[in-house]
Every structure is written in C-alpha cells, then in structure tokens.
Design a protein around this motif. Structure first.
Motif, PDB file in Angstrom:
ATOM      1  N   MET A  38      24.475 -81.135  28.444  1.00 32.95           N
ATOM      2  CA  MET A  38      24.214 -79.761  28.012  1.00 32.95           C
ATOM      3  C   MET A  38      25.405 -79.195  27.246  1.00 32.95           C
ATOM      4  SD  MET A  38      22.232 -78.079  31.274  1.00 32.95           S
ATOM      5  CE  MET A  38      22.176 -76.465  30.468  1.00 32.95           C
ATOM      6  N   LYS A  67      19.641 -71.817  27.069  1.00 30.23           N
ATOM      7  CA  LYS A  67      20.142 -72.663  28.153  1.00 30.23           C
ATOM      8  C   LYS A  67      19.006 -73.482  28.758  1.00 30.23           C
ATOM      9  CE  LYS A  67      22.985 -72.518  32.321  1.00 30.23           C
ATOM     10  NZ  LYS A  67      23.788 -71.649  33.225  1.00 30.23           N
ATOM     11  N   ALA A 120      18.149 -76.237  26.327  1.00 30.21           N
ATOM     12  CA  ALA A 120      19.168 -77.274  26.348  1.00 30.21           C
ATOM     13  C   ALA A 120      19.038 -78.144  27.591  1.00 30.21           C
ATOM     14  CB  ALA A 120      20.562 -76.653  26.282  1.00 30.21           C
ATOM     15  N   ARG A 121      18.736 -77.529  28.719  1.00 29.06           N
ATOM     16  CA  ARG A 121      18.561 -78.284  29.966  1.00 29.06           C
ATOM     17  C   ARG A 121      17.370 -79.237  29.845  1.00 29.06           C
ATOM     18  NH1 ARG A 121      20.012 -77.692  35.340  1.00 29.06           N
ATOM     19  NH2 ARG A 121      21.175 -75.820  34.793  1.00 29.06           N
ATOM     20  N   ALA A 156      18.270 -82.037  27.454  1.00 25.13           N
ATOM     21  CA  ALA A 156      19.239 -82.939  28.071  1.00 25.13           C
ATOM     22  C   ALA A 156      18.556 -83.843  29.092  1.00 25.13           C
ATOM     23  CB  ALA A 156      20.354 -82.134  28.739  1.00 25.13           C
TER      24      ALA A 156
END
Length: 263
Positions: free
Chosen positions: A99, A118, A121-122, A125
């Motif tokens: 991340m 976020k 991105a999590r 990832a």
C-alpha cells in the motif's frame, strides 16, 4: 512482415565516470512486450544500463529513448524495478508495504492515503499480493518471510503502479535453486498477464536463456592492458532465445556453460 514499433532505443550511447568508460557505442532497439536478459562480466555496465532505463543515471553522450523521446532523468510510474537486495520496509506488514508503494505514487507532499483512496489501494494491494502468491502473508512482517517471499513482495510493490517496463537487477541471485525455479514461473506469468516489457540483469547464463526472448552479452570489444578503464563494454551478442525447443536449449546451454562464470 511488419516490423514492431520501437519502444526503447539507444543511439550511440556512451557512459563515462571521469576517465572511466563504462559503456560505449550502444545501439539497440526493443519492441514493447519483449523480455531481454543481460549477462556479462562484473563491472561491465549491465546495472548502469538498467539505471539509465530507470532514469537514475543519464548518458554521457548519445541517446536513450522511450517512445521516441529521451527517457526522463528520474524514475517514473511507467518503470518498476526489483533489486537483489529486498527493498521493503521492515517495520511494515506485507500489506502495508505494498500500500505504501501506491501512496508514494500519489501527488502531494505526504502521499498519505485517506478514505476511498485508501480502500482502493488496499483492494489493489490485496489483489496483487494474491497474484504473487502472498495472500496468506498479508499481516506478516519482512523478518518473518523467506527470501523468495521477500522477492515476491518486492515484485508486488513494483507492479502495483502498473508499469509498462519492469527492470530486474539480479533479483534471484541470493535464492536457492528450487525457489528460483518458482520465481521464474512467477515472472513469466506476470510478464504475459501484465503485458510487460522486461529487462533483467542476471549472472546466470542458463537463467538468461530460459527466461528471455533475447539475450544480450555485454563485453569490451577493445582492451588496453595499460589503461583498463579507457574502453567500455558494448552489446557483443544479441541472441533470440525465446522460442527454442528443449533439445536446442540444452545444446546451447552445454556449449556455453564454460563461460557462465563470466556473467
């Protein structure tokens, strides 16, 4: 037959550090989607060439072009890199490491991720870690990972930004043979799946023949015993190796094994 467009091109490329000539008269072109492996003696400029592709080194003279334009003199999201030494943050979990790679790619002073960014991105990832076989290690820290797992993590970091070009600087040199074989399969699968253009430095000639569509040998065409740094290395062999049958591959490997230690 229509020639594939040139993605990467070097024109009379030279690299010097003071009086030390590292590379000279490099002329080559690479089409998108190729997988180029590079071998040569220690100090012959393979890693320097890779750094010029990344943008952390610039040519002393000549040109290094990407899509017909000079490669920017700084790394960009279109070029991901994996080194032999694991470039991970020891105080972060596997998931946090990947991340963070996404956060660094963002514009702004801090690069912090908030809210929807976020969460996205999590999710990205996790998906990338699943592709590299680390879905069961999301909450582990780097010191809890094997060498092969750390390299899988480094590859996930490099690929999360969706680069067009993946640069590999002897990424498997410290791994045991069995783990290296697994990493070979992983890299080949990711190369096809993500439609990457790959440049890989290796000290293992056999690995270079197995992985690449082209094998480059870096060596000096000119030598001066009185001034060993006066001349640089060039690409002395450019061999298409991606479509060899097994018997031909083994024959070439057997013939070239005596020079494998030069790589």
């Amino acid at each position: 037959m229509i020639e594939a467009p040139k993605m990467i091109e070097a024109k009379n490329l030279w690299k010097r550090y003071g009086d030390n000539v590292v590379l000279e008269r490099i002329n080559m072109s690479v089409a998108e989607g190729e997988f180029v492996t590079m071998v040569g003696t220690s100090g012959c400029g393979k890693s320097t060439f890779l750094k010029m592709l990344l943008g952390t080194e610039t040519p002393t003279s000549g040109e290094m072009l990407l899509d017909g334009k000079p490669i920017p003199d700084e790394p960009g999201p279109d070029r991901g890199i994996v080194f032999q030494q694991y470039s991970v943050f020891p105080h972060m979990t596997v998931l946090e490491n990947v991340m963070t790679a996404k956060a660094f790619a963002r514009n702004g002073i801090t690069g912090y991720l908030f809210g929807g960014a976020k969460r996205q991105a999590r999710d990205e990832a996790k998906a990338m870690l699943d592709q590299v076989g680390l879905s069961q290690a999301l909450d582990k820290y780097p010191h809890e990972l094997s060498g092969g797992m750390k390299q899988r993590l480094a590859i996930a970091q490099a690929l999360l930004g969706k680069p067009r070009i993946l640069l590999l600087d002897e990424p498997f040199g410290a791994l045991d043979p069995g783990i290296r074989a697994d990493m070979h399969e992983l890299v080949l699968n990711l190369w096809h799946e993500h439609k990457l253009t790959v440049f890989m430095v290796t000290h293992d000639l056999k690995e270079g023949f197995y992985l690449g569509t082209r094998l480059w040998v870096f060596d000096k065409l000119r030598q001066d015993p009185q001034a060993p740094n006066a001349y640089g290395a060039s690409i002395t062999y450019d061999l298409p190796v991606g479509k060899l049958d097994r018997a031909t591959y083994e024959e070439i490997d057997d013939n070239l094994r005596p020079v494998a230690q030069l790589a």
